[in-house]
Design a protein around this motif. Structure first.
Motif, mmCIF file in Angstrom:
data_model
loop_
_atom_site.group_PDB
_atom_site.id
_atom_site.type_symbol
_atom_site.label_atom_id
_atom_site.label_comp_id
_atom_site.label_asym_id
_atom_site.label_seq_id
_atom_site.Cartn_x
_atom_site.Cartn_y
_atom_site.Cartn_z
ATOM 1 N N THR A 1 -0.127 8.699 -0.120
ATOM 2 C CA THR A 1 0.753 10.374 -0.431
ATOM 3 C C THR A 1 -0.692 11.192 0.037
ATOM 4 O OG1 THR A 1 0.540 11.085 -2.863
ATOM 5 C CG2 THR A 1 -1.383 9.635 -3.113
ATOM 6 N N VAL B 1 -3.487 2.648 -2.921
ATOM 7 C CA VAL B 1 -2.924 4.070 -2.639
ATOM 8 C C VAL B 1 -4.331 4.493 -1.813
ATOM 9 C CG1 VAL B 1 -2.370 5.784 -3.621
ATOM 10 C CG2 VAL B 1 -1.942 4.146 -4.633
ATOM 11 N N SER C 1 1.131 1.048 -11.213
ATOM 12 C CA SER C 1 2.467 0.454 -10.523
ATOM 13 C C SER C 1 0.704 -0.897 -9.753
ATOM 14 C CB SER C 1 2.647 1.037 -9.687
ATOM 15 O OG SER C 1 1.345 0.793 -8.574
ATOM 16 N N GLU D 1 -2.814 12.158 -7.392
ATOM 17 C CA GLU D 1 -1.650 11.737 -7.605
ATOM 18 C C GLU D 1 -1.474 9.865 -6.958
ATOM 19 O OE1 GLU D 1 0.532 15.373 -5.010
ATOM 20 O OE2 GLU D 1 -0.155 14.057 -4.278
ATOM 21 N N GLY D 2 -2.373 9.724 -6.253
ATOM 22 C CA GLY D 2 -3.049 8.745 -6.446
ATOM 23 C C GLY D 2 -2.625 7.621 -7.094
ATOM 24 N N ALA E 1 -4.804 7.518 -0.089
ATOM 25 C CA ALA E 1 -4.745 9.068 -0.521
ATOM 26 C C ALA E 1 -5.172 9.507 0.977
ATOM 27 C CB ALA E 1 -5.495 9.582 -1.642
ATOM 28 N N ILE F 1 0.691 -1.035 -0.080
ATOM 29 C CA ILE F 1 0.240 -0.385 -0.076
ATOM 30 C C ILE F 1 0.745 1.273 -0.226
ATOM 31 C CG2 ILE F 1 -1.787 1.374 1.543
ATOM 32 C CD1 ILE F 1 -3.003 -1.486 2.463
ATOM 33 N N ILE F 2 1.373 1.848 -1.031
ATOM 34 C CA ILE F 2 1.349 3.605 -1.009
ATOM 35 C C ILE F 2 0.603 4.777 -0.658
ATOM 36 C CG2 ILE F 2 2.551 5.181 -2.696
ATOM 37 C CD1 ILE F 2 3.045 2.905 -4.757
ATOM 38 N N ILE G 1 -0.655 6.933 -9.586
ATOM 39 C CA ILE G 1 0.641 5.625 -9.147
ATOM 40 C C ILE G 1 -0.287 3.934 -9.415
ATOM 41 C CG2 ILE G 1 1.415 4.883 -6.515
ATOM 42 C CD1 ILE G 1 1.543 7.895 -5.798
ATOM 43 N N ASN G 2 -1.504 5.007 -8.922
ATOM 44 C CA ASN G 2 -1.676 3.134 -9.048
ATOM 45 C C ASN G 2 -2.485 2.807 -10.143
ATOM 46 O OD1 ASN G 2 -4.577 2.300 -9.768
ATOM 47 N ND2 ASN G 2 -4.661 1.252 -7.879
ATOM 48 N N TYR H 1 -0.341 -0.781 -7.423
ATOM 49 C CA TYR H 1 -0.701 -1.302 -5.455
ATOM 50 C C TYR H 1 -1.503 -0.222 -5.268
ATOM 51 C CZ TYR H 1 3.892 -3.558 -5.939
ATOM 52 O OH TYR H 1 4.831 -4.603 -6.166
#
Length: 275
Positions: A243, A260, A256, A248-249, A262, A240-241, A252-253, A258
């Motif tokens: 941000t 996210v 990647s 932005e999330g 936010a 889990i990332i 990234i999602n 992955y």
């Protein structure tokens, strides 16, 4: 001469805590000896509790505590001043368990910084004050939790009435966000629920076509986040990332795969990570 202690100190007469007597610190004018002479020698100051001490200081600038003693919990409190209308509170104070306090009369702009002298503060009194403060904080926390639960229930009901965004809203188009779980449309606006670590909807944000973000009034902000891609996908994600902004999330999602989270604000990132 306790009631005249400040004036006496200026004349050179002070109370010695060790000898429990009044003493001259320098050559004292004869008129001071006449006023505060042998008949007052050895007179001890009246014993004040920290609450009484803080109350006297606070009320000295026109704050009206309504016959109650000051709360010694270190929490800023709005208070009425003399001649305030009903429900008006043009004063404030914060007081501590040793009687130290700060107070301000917002009408006259008078303020006072008082250092507690601790005339009476036994171990039992100290513990009683701490118990009272702990109980007050606990009650405040329970009230805040109840309020947040009420807002969360309202938000959950509102989200249930919305339809997932099957087409891009203006905000989604401008930020290259494809329709995905967890993003809803309400007219031209974009609505994104904010969940806690358990996936429970606690609040939401509404993003207008111009990108302005409007949080739900009174909703929980600390520890909640927008689950980009949906909470179920987040539960099954190998990583889990975290941000800040949803756009932005989403980027990234998409790149990647992955999940996210936010956090919406930078100040909330640590709470989301620790949650």
């Amino acid at each position: 001469p306790y009631q005249d202690r400040d004036e006496a100190a200026q004349a050179g007469i002070v109370y010695n805590d060790s000898t429990r007597e009044y003493e001259a610190t320098r050559e004292v004018p004869p008129e001071a000896l006449d006023r505060w002479g042998s008949e007052n020698h050895g007179q001890e100051p009246p014993l004040l509790t920290p609450g009484q001490e803080a109350t006297i200081a606070i009320e000295s600038i026109g704050i009206d505590l309504g016959g109650q003693q000051a709360q010694l919990d270190g929490v800023p409190i709005a208070a009425a001043i003399e001649n305030d209308l009903p429900n008006q509170k043009n004063g404030m104070y914060v007081a501590y368990e040793d009687g130290s306090c700060y107070a301000k009369n917002n009408l006259t702009q008078e303020e006072i910084y008082h250092s507690g002298k601790g005339y009476v503060l036994t171990a039992q009194m100290r513990e009683d004050i701490r118990d009272t403060a702990r109980e007050l904080v606990s009650e405040q926390q329970k009230a805040e939790e109840a309020r947040l639960d009420k807002v969360a229930s309202k938000q959950q009901a509102q989200i249930e009435k919305l339809s997932p965004a099957t087409e891009q809203t203006t905000y989604m188009k401008d930020n290259g966000i494809e329709p995905m779980d967890g993003i809803y449309a309400k007219g031209k606006n974009t609505v994104i629920p904010l969940v806690n670590a358990g996936g429970e909807i606690r609040s939401s944000i509404t993003i207008k076509p111009d990108g302005a973000t409007v949080p739900a009034p009174g909703g929980q902000t600390v520890g909640t986040y927008a689950a980009i891609g949906g909470y179920e996908a987040m539960r099954n994600s190998p990583a889990i990332i975290v941000t800040v902004q949803p756009e932005e999330g989403a980027a990234i999602n998409k790149a990647s795969g992955y999940a996210v989270a936010a956090a919406i604000t930078e100040n909330n990132v640590k709470a989301v990570v620790n949650g």
